[in-house]
Design an enzyme around this catalytic site. Structure first.
Site, PDB file in Angstrom:
ATOM      1  N   HIS A  53     -25.214  43.761  36.036  1.00 50.99           N
ATOM      2  CA  HIS A  53     -23.941  43.340  36.876  1.00 50.99           C
ATOM      3  C   HIS A  53     -23.483  42.010  36.304  1.00 50.99           C
ATOM      4  CE1 HIS A  53     -26.545  41.713  39.864  1.00 50.99           C
ATOM      5  NE2 HIS A  53     -25.776  40.646  40.102  1.00 50.99           N
ATOM      6  N   SER A 111     -28.530  35.691  40.046  1.00 50.21           N
ATOM      7  CA  SER A 111     -28.492  36.908  39.454  1.00 50.21           C
ATOM      8  C   SER A 111     -28.948  36.814  37.980  1.00 50.21           C
ATOM      9  CB  SER A 111     -27.348  37.647  39.208  1.00 50.21           C
ATOM     10  OG  SER A 111     -27.171  38.388  40.456  1.00 50.21           O
ATOM     11  N   ASP A 149     -30.209  48.142  36.610  1.00 56.26           N
ATOM     12  CA  ASP A 149     -29.553  46.741  36.703  1.00 56.26           C
ATOM     13  C   ASP A 149     -30.206  45.556  35.902  1.00 56.26           C
ATOM     14  OD1 ASP A 149     -27.559  44.720  37.380  1.00 56.26           O
ATOM     15  OD2 ASP A 149     -27.835  45.140  39.420  1.00 56.26           O
TER      16      ASP A 149
END
Length: 384
Positions: free
Chosen positions: A116, A224, A146
């Site tokens: 993402h 992230s 992911d």
């Protein structure tokens, strides 16, 4: 207003440039004193003890924190992305910016991050801890897990691969560190513990992400793709999401275990995607004590060839030179799927997780219930 917990990916979309800089000023004050006062002060006031060294005295715990940072920070990168969107009303193009984190995983320039972080990116740039920035190529990604792999053409002496640990044997209460670029502030280290193991959350594709590590180490947008580290500065997971009602850290963060990453990354580098087995079972109804109801089977799929039955059936009709495929439903039909190779299936996510452990071409034994009778059916998996 409902009080729902939101699962927020840690990637950060930036509209404007935000810079935060902290300055610490020290100022020495000098006060003129009469010689007589100085002499009096020397007699009446005890001397303060002088430190033998100007360096701060650090505790063993602080030294351990510093070691983790100094070892791992050289391997953690900042990832900046640009996306292009079209305004559906005025048909104008708008450029968006994003920021995330990543880890150097080899001397060839491969960078690990979340899928993402680079989703829909037209431009991806990677900045090393040295400050050098390189354009990055997207080598492969898997949105369901992911996980993504990038590649930069940087000199090997600038690339410091992050040591990999293991995610089996982790213990709740174990000390961990999150390292990354929250809010674009590169090289930020936070510390916490493993709060729980084997957590499940809904991923961005709607599919359940299982066996995640939960931690209270502070994570925020921009973390992230950054590593979750053990006290030996080894990566045991990759930070992926936080649970929050405000969009900011609330002490509940999640990381993908490194063992799963180690399995997926070689496939992404070799194929650009995960080579998944195909079964052809499209949809399930709710679980009961008999298993999960098979609602739909794709025609010509491994499930169809194995003779499995679903609630929804396809019929092919020919009218002249035209061929029509129609769907018919009969709630009394359809098998209940109870197990795969003896592993119980209690939900669609269970089934998908079990099947993901196989390769195309392998044969599995399905335990089904049909008309109240338990049966064993063999199914050879195809390639998705």
């Amino acid at each position: 207003m409902t009080n729902k917990r939101l699962l927020v990916p840690l990637a950060w979309v930036v509209v404007g440039a935000i810079a935060a800089t902290a300055y610490i000023h020290r100022q020495e004050l000098e006060t003129p004193v009469m010689a007589q006062s100085l002499a009096t002060s020397a007699v009446s006031s005890p001397k303060l003890p002088q430190s033998a060294s100007p360096k701060a005295v650090l505790t063993p715990e602080e030294l351990a924190n510093i070691r983790v940072y100094e070892v791992a920070n050289r391997s953690v990168v900042n990832i900046d992305t640009q996306t292009e969107q079209v305004d559906p009303v005025f048909m104008r193009r708008r450029v968006g910016q994003g920021s995330g984190s990543g880890s150097v995983i080899d001397k060839q320039g491969h960078i690990l991050t979340n899928a993402h972080v680079i989703e829909d990116a037209r431009v991806v740039e990677v900045t090393l801890s040295s400050g050098q920035t390189y354009p990055a190529e997207i080598i492969g990604q898997d949105r369901e897990h992911d996980i993504a792999v990038l590649k930069i053409n940087a000199p090997s002496d600038e690339l410091v691969p992050l040591p990999l640990g293991k995610s089996e044997g982790l213990r709740v209460g174990q000390q961990v560190y999150a390292l990354g670029n929250p809010f674009g502030l590169e090289g930020t280290l936070t510390k916490g513990i493993i709060s729980s193991l084997n957590r499940s959350i809904e991923g961005r594709t709607g599919r359940e992400m299982k066996s995640l590590i939960q931690t209270d180490a502070a994570m925020n947008p921009g973390n992230s793709g950054g590593p979750l580290l053990d006290s030996g500065a080894r990566m045991i997971g990759m930070n992926v999401a936080i649970a929050t009602r405000t969009g900011q850290n609330t002490g509940v963060g999640f990381a993908i275990p490194v063992n799963r990453i180690a399995t997926i990354v070689p496939e992404l580098i070799e194929h650009g995607r995960i080579v998944r087995p195909d079964h052809g079972i499209v949809l399930f109804r709710e679980y009961t004590d008999r298993g999960v109801k098979i609602e739909l089977i794709r025609p010509g799929s491994p499930a169809a060839e194995a003779g499995l039955q679903a609630i929804v059936q396809f019929e092919t009709l020919r009218k002249g030179n035209m061929i029509y495929r129609t769907r018919t439903s009969d709630v009394t039909r359809g098998d209940w799927l109870a197990a795969v190779d003896g592993k119980p299936v209690e939900s669609a996510s269970d089934f998908l997780a079990i099947i993901d452990g196989y390769k195309p071409g392998q044969t599995v034994t399905l335990t089904i219930v049909r008309d109240g009778q338990e049966k064993q059916i063999k199914m050879t998996l195809g390639e998705a």
